[in-house]
Write an enzyme that holds these catalytic residues in place. Structure first.
Site, PDB file in Angstrom:
ATOM      1  N   GLU A   1      -7.962 -43.362  17.777  1.00  0.00           N
ATOM      2  CA  GLU A   1      -7.224 -42.847  18.932  1.00  0.00           C
ATOM      3  C   GLU A   1      -7.210 -41.321  19.008  1.00  0.00           C
ATOM      4  O   GLU A   1      -6.367 -40.671  18.392  1.00  0.00           O
ATOM      5  CB  GLU A   1      -5.765 -43.356  18.910  1.00  0.00           C
ATOM      6  CG  GLU A   1      -4.959 -42.848  20.111  1.00  0.00           C
ATOM      7  CD  GLU A   1      -3.494 -43.278  20.104  1.00  0.00           C
ATOM      8  OE1 GLU A   1      -2.986 -43.722  19.064  1.00  0.00           O
ATOM      9  OE2 GLU A   1      -2.858 -43.159  21.164  1.00  0.00           O
TER      10      GLU A   1
ATOM     11  N   LYS B   1      -9.213 -46.245  21.151  1.00  0.00           N
ATOM     12  CA  LYS B   1      -7.976 -46.152  21.943  1.00  0.00           C
ATOM     13  C   LYS B   1      -8.020 -44.808  22.643  1.00  0.00           C
ATOM     14  O   LYS B   1      -7.959 -43.751  22.001  1.00  0.00           O
ATOM     15  CB  LYS B   1      -6.754 -46.271  21.033  1.00  0.00           C
ATOM     16  CG  LYS B   1      -5.437 -46.120  21.780  1.00  0.00           C
ATOM     17  CD  LYS B   1      -4.287 -46.779  21.040  1.00  0.00           C
ATOM     18  CE  LYS B   1      -2.961 -46.467  21.710  1.00  0.00           C
ATOM     19  NZ  LYS B   1      -1.865 -47.281  21.213  1.00  0.00           N
TER      20      LYS B   1
HETATM   21  P1  13P Z   1       2.042 -44.817  24.759  1.00  0.00           P
HETATM   22  O1  13P Z   1       1.438 -45.991  25.472  1.00  0.00           O
HETATM   23  O2  13P Z   1       3.532 -44.714  24.907  1.00  0.00           O
HETATM   24  O3  13P Z   1       1.326 -43.541  25.042  1.00  0.00           O
HETATM   25  O4  13P Z   1       1.848 -45.071  23.205  1.00  0.00           O
HETATM   26  C1  13P Z   1       0.629 -45.520  22.769  1.00  0.00           C
HETATM   27  C2  13P Z   1       0.459 -45.120  21.371  1.00  0.00           C
HETATM   28  O5  13P Z   1       0.333 -45.951  20.513  1.00  0.00           O
HETATM   29  C3  13P Z   1       0.428 -43.709  21.049  1.00  0.00           C
HETATM   30  O6  13P Z   1      -0.122 -43.557  19.779  1.00  0.00           O
END
Ligand code: 13P
Length: 346
Positions: free
Chosen positions: A177, A219
């Site tokens: 991510e 992600k």
């Molecule tokens: P949000 O969907 O609130 O942005 O959170 C996703 C997430 O896991 C951030 O690391």
């Protein structure tokens, strides 16, 4: 590493029309959200909230896996059933956030570097034994005056790639991510440029660290104008810019991209994901799914308010947002569904 097992878990996470429930807020972030909803901020209240989430009836109709935090993966229901067992029994895959947070990056004012590589191999071994089958690491990239810098993108991409390689060694599917934040007044075009550079850099490091792309999930953020940018593009424009950017930099071997919500409202996040799938799905090499925290949980949290009496109503709200995003994966979400009894929990 069992390659086939990793590939199979990665595919299951983004299979059909399901997505991930991110419920891996660190204690600090969870407490902040509790505070703004007037909920006490302690270990037992966090446990009660996470019990509400994982015991929501029929959640696995739309949720393939849930991402937990270190405190949560060690907790159980009031009836002493470990959350991991509840999740597995419901037909979902337990996952775990393994980074230890984004810290100020030395010599790079205004930028962050995510920490957590030290001792990670041993922690991953323990999480696997506890039942986790995938993991998450979040890098944070800020758009601003002269940033993101190459130094910051590079350091974060390398950490993500080293984390991903360690995950695969331990039998966990890495959810990679790199989040380009939507905070600021930047244009959609700047978000697109930064997201493209960041992802290009991430995949270059994933390649150097020999990460098996078939056994990971990306992600990603959507390509969005900054929250305070005066020009806010339409849902379709955001969808097209996001898909175009991802097609330029995400290899076809990756089974799926699960979006974070990043502070968008639940309705907007569903509408934008829906537009991407409705307009482009047949021509895409990977699945476009969701891995939302706020955009799925927020209404449930606000209804719950820390009170046992509100648990069922909060679970209805969680189920409903998850179903809306399931429809968005099929490109069949409409604003009318926000009030549709068909998506309500029986
Ligand atoms: P949000 O969907 O609130 O942005 O959170 C996703 C997430 O896991 C951030 O690391």
């Amino acid at each position: 590493m069992n390659e086939q097992e990793l590939i199979s878990v990665a595919r299951r996470l983004v299979a059909e029309d399901k997505g991930l429930l991110a419920m891996d807020e660190s204690n600090g972030t969870c407490n902040k959200r509790f505070a703004s909803a007037g909920i006490p901020q302690d270990r037992q209240t966090r446990r009660a909230y996470r019990e509400l989430l994982v015991t929501t009836p029929h959640l696995s109709e739309s949720i393939s896996g849930t991402i937990l935090y270190d405190e949560t993966i060690r907790q159980s229901t009031k009836a002493c059933i470990p959350f991991v067992q509840v999740i597995i029994k419901a037909g979902m895959i337990p996952g775990i956030k393994v980074d230890i947070g984004a810290k100020d990056m030395a010599a790079y004012p205004g930028e962050k570097i995510t920490e957590g590589l030290d001792g990670l191999r041993d922690r991953l071994k323990e999480y696997f034994q506890m039942g986790a089958r995938f993991a998450k690491w979040r890098a944070v990239i800020t758009i601003g005056n002269g940033i993101p810098s190459l130094g910051c993108m590079d350091a974060n991409a390398q950490a993500l790639a080293r984390y991903a390689a360690l995950c695969q060694e331990a039998g966990l599917v890495p959810v990679v991510e790199p989040e380009v934040l939507m905070t600021g007044d930047h244009s959609l075009e700047r978000s697109r440029e930064s997201t493209k550079s960041v992802l290009h850099n991430v995949f270059s490091h994933l390649y150097s660290q020999r990460v098996m792309l078939e056994g990971m999930i990306l992600k990603a953020n959507m390509v969005l104008p900054g929250l305070t940018c005066p020009k806010q593009e339409s849902v379709d424009e955001v969808a097209d810019a996001t898909v175009k950017c991802l097609l330029q930099v995400v290899p076809a071997a990756v089974p799926g991209i699960a979006f974070l919500s990043g502070g968008q409202s639940g309705e907007l996040a569903s509408a934008r994901l829906n537009a991407m799938n409705a307009r482009s799905k047949p021509s895409l090499p990977w699945a476009l799914a969701f891995s939302f925290a706020r955009a799925i949980q927020q209404p449930a949290l606000e209804i719950w308010k820390g009170s046992e009496a509100n648990v069922v109503a909060a679970q209805h709200a969680l189920y409903h947002r998850a179903k809306c995003n399931q429809a968005a994966r099929r490109g069949e979400y409409t604003a009318a569904m926000e009030n549709a009894p068909a998506l309500a929990l029986a």
